[in-house]
Motif scaffolding. Sequence first.
Motif, PDB file in Angstrom:
ATOM      1  N   GLU A 234       0.838  -1.209   0.000  1.00 58.69           N
ATOM      2  CA  GLU A 234       0.000   0.000   0.000  1.00 58.69           C
ATOM      3  C   GLU A 234       0.866   1.250   0.000  1.00 58.69           C
ATOM      4  OE1 GLU A 234      -2.743   0.002   3.231  1.00 58.69           O
ATOM      5  OE2 GLU A 234      -3.742  -1.856   2.602  1.00 58.69           O
ATOM      6  N   LYS A 237       2.576   1.642  -3.400  1.00 61.61           N
ATOM      7  CA  LYS A 237       1.622   2.143  -4.386  1.00 61.61           C
ATOM      8  C   LYS A 237       1.444   3.658  -4.249  1.00 61.61           C
ATOM      9  CE  LYS A 237      -3.282   1.800  -5.648  1.00 61.61           C
ATOM     10  NZ  LYS A 237      -4.583   1.162  -5.293  1.00 61.61           N
ATOM     11  N   PHE A 266       4.362  -6.834  -6.095  1.00 64.09           N
ATOM     12  CA  PHE A 266       3.552  -5.711  -6.570  1.00 64.09           C
ATOM     13  C   PHE A 266       2.734  -6.127  -7.793  1.00 64.09           C
ATOM     14  CE2 PHE A 266       2.454  -1.756  -8.594  1.00 64.09           C
ATOM     15  CZ  PHE A 266       2.242  -0.875  -7.534  1.00 64.09           C
ATOM     16  N   LYS A 267       3.370  -6.821  -8.711  1.00 60.67           N
ATOM     17  CA  LYS A 267       2.674  -7.258  -9.919  1.00 60.67           C
ATOM     18  C   LYS A 267       1.575  -8.263  -9.591  1.00 60.67           C
ATOM     19  CE  LYS A 267       3.453  -8.860 -14.648  1.00 60.67           C
ATOM     20  NZ  LYS A 267       4.479  -9.247 -15.645  1.00 60.67           N
ATOM     21  N   THR A 269      -0.163  -8.356  -6.926  1.00 60.13           N
ATOM     22  CA  THR A 269      -1.252  -7.662  -6.225  1.00 60.13           C
ATOM     23  C   THR A 269      -1.997  -6.677  -7.111  1.00 60.13           C
ATOM     24  OG1 THR A 269      -0.014  -7.852  -4.149  1.00 60.13           O
ATOM     25  CG2 THR A 269      -1.818  -6.249  -4.206  1.00 60.13           C
ATOM     26  N   TYR A 270      -1.267  -5.894  -7.911  1.00 61.56           N
ATOM     27  CA  TYR A 270      -1.880  -4.817  -8.679  1.00 61.56           C
ATOM     28  C   TYR A 270      -1.934  -5.078 -10.189  1.00 61.56           C
ATOM     29  CZ  TYR A 270      -1.483  -2.306  -4.276  1.00 61.56           C
ATOM     30  OH  TYR A 270      -1.587  -1.928  -2.956  1.00 61.56           O
ATOM     31  N   PHE A 277       2.870   0.449 -13.733  1.00 63.13           N
ATOM     32  CA  PHE A 277       1.783   1.000 -12.925  1.00 63.13           C
ATOM     33  C   PHE A 277       1.904   2.519 -12.844  1.00 63.13           C
ATOM     34  CE2 PHE A 277       0.057   2.476  -8.883  1.00 63.13           C
ATOM     35  CZ  PHE A 277      -1.201   1.886  -8.865  1.00 63.13           C
TER      36      PHE A 277
END
Length: 284
Positions: A234, A237, A266-267, A269-270, A277
């Motif tokens: 979080e 991000k 990160f990849k 999750t998002y 991103f």
Amino acid sequence: MIVTYKRIDLFGRLLFETARIIPPFKTPNPMVNEACFLHIREGAYNSMSEEEILHVKSQQSVLMKCGNYVGQMLADKKTGQYRAVAVHFHPEVLRTIYKNDLPQFLIKKKKHPSRNNMALIPASKAVDKYIDDVLFYFDNPHLANEEMLVLKTKEIILLLMHTENATGIQTILENLFTPRAVDFKTTIESHLFHEISILELAQLTNMSLSSFKRRFKALYGIAPLQYILGKRLEKAKELLLISDLSIGDVAYSSGFSSLHHFSKKFKETYGAAPSHFRMSFVDK
């Protein structure tokens, strides 16, 4: 790896110790009813308490009151080694040393409870000279008699009370053997974005690993690794969206020690790599 280790005791308790180490090296350092002055001779040291993390460079020192700590030894860039000297304070030893003439910090009522467990002591010629003297006794243990050790203990206390950070040091000294209760959640939230393992968090909360995991699950509803990873992602991000930090700096600032691990999680999750991103947001 520990290369050399020496210690000198006074009245049956550890007083001085010195070690030469080849990092990486991390160790828990619980001090239930003692305090410690640590001087870094070579390399650097990260001292982590229940709520703080303090980076101590070569020739600097740190005073730590009773509490739970994790110490990380860092190598000198030239020698690849870490070397330090520690002075330990035990209340019963200090009372024996001072007898009926106890220093004020041991007897006066605590008007200002310490908000910190540690205080950084800048490099100084006086401290360097003191450490040279202590190292002399390690090399000549037959000269380290009781009378001399008592004098050296009193000397370091006087030095501490007259350092550049005198106010902060004085507050720590006044609370040297006063435990400070730290809430479980406060310890967790204080170290969300530090390079720390679940085992080390358990050590800082003075719990076994299994007890720590049970307590964590009861309070947060999920396992420690899941919660901490989520919070770090979080923050990463947010930093990608509002800052111009490099991807590596974003990873480090969010508590990731590996850029590869950060990018992968990160990849997952998002749905996109950190750089993609960020670019997709900029394009919009």
